[in-house]
Design a protein around this motif. Structure first.
Motif, PDB file in Angstrom:
ATOM      1  N   ARG A  35       0.516  -0.550   0.314  1.00 24.11           N
ATOM      2  CA  ARG A  35      -0.428  -0.189   0.211  1.00 24.11           C
ATOM      3  C   ARG A  35       0.874   1.262   0.145  1.00 24.11           C
ATOM      4  O   ARG A  35       0.663   1.905  -0.901  1.00 24.11           O
ATOM      5  CB  ARG A  35      -1.055   0.238   0.803  1.00 24.11           C
ATOM      6  CG  ARG A  35      -1.727   1.416   1.556  1.00 24.11           C
ATOM      7  CD  ARG A  35      -2.360   1.089   2.565  1.00 24.11           C
ATOM      8  NE  ARG A  35      -3.539   2.328   3.273  1.00 24.11           N
ATOM      9  CZ  ARG A  35      -2.744   3.236   3.558  1.00 24.11           C
ATOM     10  NH1 ARG A  35      -1.942   3.281   4.163  1.00 24.11           N
ATOM     11  NH2 ARG A  35      -3.375   4.597   3.413  1.00 24.11           N
ATOM     12  N   VAL A  36       1.780   1.329   0.621  1.00 25.49           N
ATOM     13  CA  VAL A  36       3.011   1.908   0.896  1.00 25.49           C
ATOM     14  C   VAL A  36       3.435   2.963  -0.400  1.00 25.49           C
ATOM     15  O   VAL A  36       3.387   3.962  -0.491  1.00 25.49           O
ATOM     16  CB  VAL A  36       4.194   1.575   1.700  1.00 25.49           C
ATOM     17  CG1 VAL A  36       5.225   0.679   0.717  1.00 25.49           C
ATOM     18  CG2 VAL A  36       5.191   3.161   2.381  1.00 25.49           C
ATOM     19  N   ASN A 139       0.353   5.363  10.676  1.00 26.83           N
ATOM     20  CA  ASN A 139       1.604   4.902  11.304  1.00 26.83           C
ATOM     21  C   ASN A 139       2.637   4.489  10.205  1.00 26.83           C
ATOM     22  O   ASN A 139       3.522   4.262  10.516  1.00 26.83           O
ATOM     23  CB  ASN A 139       0.657   3.419  11.035  1.00 26.83           C
ATOM     24  CG  ASN A 139       1.151   2.201  12.147  1.00 26.83           C
ATOM     25  OD1 ASN A 139       1.939   2.814  13.303  1.00 26.83           O
ATOM     26  ND2 ASN A 139       1.824   0.930  11.074  1.00 26.83           N
ATOM     27  N   MET A 140       2.656   5.943   9.395  1.00 29.43           N
ATOM     28  CA  MET A 140       3.863   5.825   8.645  1.00 29.43           C
ATOM     29  C   MET A 140       4.474   7.147   9.376  1.00 29.43           C
ATOM     30  O   MET A 140       5.652   7.371   9.235  1.00 29.43           O
ATOM     31  CB  MET A 140       3.795   6.807   7.048  1.00 29.43           C
ATOM     32  CG  MET A 140       3.282   5.282   6.302  1.00 29.43           C
ATOM     33  SD  MET A 140       3.159   5.707   4.892  1.00 29.43           S
ATOM     34  CE  MET A 140       1.705   7.151   4.216  1.00 29.43           C
ATOM     35  N   LEU A 141       3.996   8.063   9.775  1.00 26.28           N
ATOM     36  CA  LEU A 141       4.897   9.112  11.146  1.00 26.28           C
ATOM     37  C   LEU A 141       5.853   8.378  11.855  1.00 26.28           C
ATOM     38  O   LEU A 141       5.649   7.085  12.859  1.00 26.28           O
ATOM     39  CB  LEU A 141       3.676  10.062  12.021  1.00 26.28           C
ATOM     40  CG  LEU A 141       2.789  10.379  11.269  1.00 26.28           C
ATOM     41  CD1 LEU A 141       1.528  10.874  12.213  1.00 26.28           C
ATOM     42  CD2 LEU A 141       3.020  11.586  10.597  1.00 26.28           C
ATOM     43  N   PRO A 142       6.686   9.181  12.063  1.00 22.98           N
ATOM     44  CA  PRO A 142       7.542   8.514  13.227  1.00 22.98           C
ATOM     45  C   PRO A 142       6.880   7.791  14.786  1.00 22.98           C
ATOM     46  O   PRO A 142       8.163   7.676  15.322  1.00 22.98           O
ATOM     47  CB  PRO A 142       9.005   9.209  13.240  1.00 22.98           C
ATOM     48  CG  PRO A 142       8.482  10.927  12.772  1.00 22.98           C
ATOM     49  CD  PRO A 142       6.784  10.317  11.619  1.00 22.98           C
ATOM     50  N   ASP A 255       9.855   5.261  -1.562  1.00 20.97           N
ATOM     51  CA  ASP A 255       9.714   6.224  -0.260  1.00 20.97           C
ATOM     52  C   ASP A 255       9.120   5.588   0.522  1.00 20.97           C
ATOM     53  O   ASP A 255       8.521   4.585   0.034  1.00 20.97           O
ATOM     54  CB  ASP A 255       9.615   7.891  -0.232  1.00 20.97           C
ATOM     55  CG  ASP A 255      10.403   8.528  -1.878  1.00 20.97           C
ATOM     56  OD1 ASP A 255      11.196   8.417  -2.010  1.00 20.97           O
ATOM     57  OD2 ASP A 255       9.884  10.061  -1.553  1.00 20.97           O
ATOM     58  N   LEU A 256       9.870   4.852   1.948  1.00 20.28           N
ATOM     59  CA  LEU A 256       9.950   4.830   2.283  1.00 20.28           C
ATOM     60  C   LEU A 256       9.915   5.533   4.337  1.00 20.28           C
ATOM     61  O   LEU A 256      10.358   6.240   3.843  1.00 20.28           O
ATOM     62  CB  LEU A 256       9.871   2.774   3.124  1.00 20.28           C
ATOM     63  CG  LEU A 256      10.146   2.194   2.126  1.00 20.28           C
ATOM     64  CD1 LEU A 256      10.793   1.076   2.232  1.00 20.28           C
ATOM     65  CD2 LEU A 256       8.149   1.476   1.988  1.00 20.28           C
ATOM     66  N   PRO A 257       8.653   5.227   5.077  1.00 17.54           N
ATOM     67  CA  PRO A 257       8.829   6.282   5.808  1.00 17.54           C
ATOM     68  C   PRO A 257      10.428   5.520   6.986  1.00 17.54           C
ATOM     69  O   PRO A 257      10.672   4.676   7.116  1.00 17.54           O
ATOM     70  CB  PRO A 257       7.966   4.930   6.786  1.00 17.54           C
ATOM     71  CG  PRO A 257       6.601   4.834   6.932  1.00 17.54           C
ATOM     72  CD  PRO A 257       7.703   4.860   5.258  1.00 17.54           C
ATOM     73  N   LEU A 258      11.001   7.144   7.275  1.00 19.26           N
ATOM     74  CA  LEU A 258      12.501   6.099   8.385  1.00 19.26           C
ATOM     75  C   LEU A 258      12.259   5.349   8.921  1.00 19.26           C
ATOM     76  O   LEU A 258      13.118   4.326   8.675  1.00 19.26           O
ATOM     77  CB  LEU A 258      13.052   7.432   8.580  1.00 19.26           C
ATOM     78  CG  LEU A 258      13.555   8.681   7.734  1.00 19.26           C
ATOM     79  CD1 LEU A 258      13.578   9.953   7.589  1.00 19.26           C
ATOM     80  CD2 LEU A 258      14.569   7.811   6.111  1.00 19.26           C
TER      81      LEU A 258
END
Length: 374
Positions: A35-36, A139-142, A255-258
């Protein structure tokens, strides 16, 4: 599923079309396995999450604001007209009334994706799908790191696919079926002759395979694929897609969340305490909290998803309201009190908005036509 992900990787690498020899994947539009990597999610990650203040409240505000209209063009238009979209410059009273006084910190209390989803479902107009999409974006937030391997809310597409795979006997057990598919996915990839190198893999810090969330996401597309590949297997829909696949000329981003690059979230340690033996030898388990409220298809009274002390989401049970009235009155009162607070705040906001609207009508002026963005 494996070939669809390979198609995405070829596009992302800048290869020329055709990206696959599969005629169905080449002809019709399908979302990504992960999904990301879908276009809107990539935009949220790049332009909504990563740009601007990384404060918990500010970043949550931007994600929630975007999902209110869920359209990239609208976000761009708002930024052009207003500038930076921040919580600090927003109507704090309105925001807090809608979001039950400090929603970001409320969400931080939850250990599991399922729990956060169940809480959001209490808000009016928050259905299973809407709440899930918002929770997955957050949930993609740090600030959040819920595991996406433990539970997922099923949509009609994934349910239809499960029915085609397992037959009508799986009805009302669709989540169990998806959990089994997730747990045994390596066996199925091997059975189909798909080597580890060609299996979907999010990044090097994750093992090959898909999460529960991405499996549900992919099953929706598998059901659509089956309409073209196996038309003899009937479902509610026969049309594969409303239009043919027309690729965006721009190369897709990946891109992916860090925080995802560091590896999956750590599993919560559970104690699994034994039951208590009450008078008369009756076995009793301690209810920790209510996770969600639902209504069974064949029941008129509310049912509640219960979390048991020392146990996780896999051991949740769905119990009728009568069981709690008789055995767990305090737990039920606590849930109802929280629900009432939310609805009261929503009502207060609606009254406030109505009064503000009446005041503004007397000051309305004609404005030039603008693009229809909603």
């Amino acid at each position: 599923m494996a070939e669809r992900h390979q198609t995405f990787l070829r596009r992302a690498a800048g290869e020329e079309r055709p990206w696959t020899n599969d005629e169905i994947l080449e002809r019709y539009p399908f979302t990504n396995v992960f999904r990301v990597y879908d276009r809107t999610t990539q935009y949220i990650l790049r332009h909504v999450i990563n740009k601007g203040s990384q404060d918990l409240h500010e970043s949550c505000f931007r994600v929630i604001l975007f999902r209110m209209f869920n359209k990239i063009e609208t976000w761009k238009y708002l930024k052009e007209q207003i500038g930076e979209l921040t919580w600090a410059d927003f109507d704090v009273y309105t925001y807090e009334k809608v979001l039950e006084a400090n929603l970001p910190k409320q969400l931080k209390r939850f250990r599991y994706l399922k729990d956060a989803h169940g809480w959001l479902r209490l808000f009016p107009s928050m259905g299973d799908f809407t709440a899930l999409q918002l929770i997955l974006d957050l949930n993609m937030l740090p600030h959040f790191n819920w595991s996406e391997n433990e539970w997922v809310a099923l949509g009609p597409g994934s349910k239809a696919c499960v029915h085609k795979i397992f037959g009508p006997g799986v009805r009302s057990h669709e989540l169990d079926a998806i959990q089994w598919l997730h747990a045994t996915q390596d066996e199925h990839f091997s059975r189909l002759g798909i080597p580890v190198s060609r299996r979907p893999r999010l990044c090097q810090s994750r093992r090959p395979g898909v999460t529960m969330v991405d499996l549900e996401h992919s099953l929706c597309e598998c059901e659509k694929y089956s309409r073209a590949k196996h038309p003899e297997i009937k479902g509610k829909r026969a049309m594969v897609a409303k239009h043919a696949f027309v690729p965006d000329p721009r190369r897709p981003t990946a891109d992916l969340p860090l925080n995802w690059l560091k590896g999956p979230p750590r599993a919560v340690k559970l104690t699994h305490p034994p039951p208590v033996y009450a008078a008369g030898g009756k076995v009793e388990w301690e209810i920790f909290r209510i996770v969600a409220e639902t209504t069974a298809p064949d029941a008129r009274t509310p049912h509640y998803v219960l979390r048991w002390t020392g146990y996780g989401p896999d051991d949740d049970t769905c119990q009728p309201e009568m069981d709690l009235v008789e055995q767990a009155t305090d737990v039920l009162k606590s849930w109802r009190s929280m629900k009432e607070r939310i609805l009261t705040r929503i009502y207060d906001y609606q009254v406030l908005s109505s009064n503000q609207l009446k005041q503004r009508k007397s000051h309305m002026v004609d404005v030039p036509d603008a693009p229809y963005l909603w």
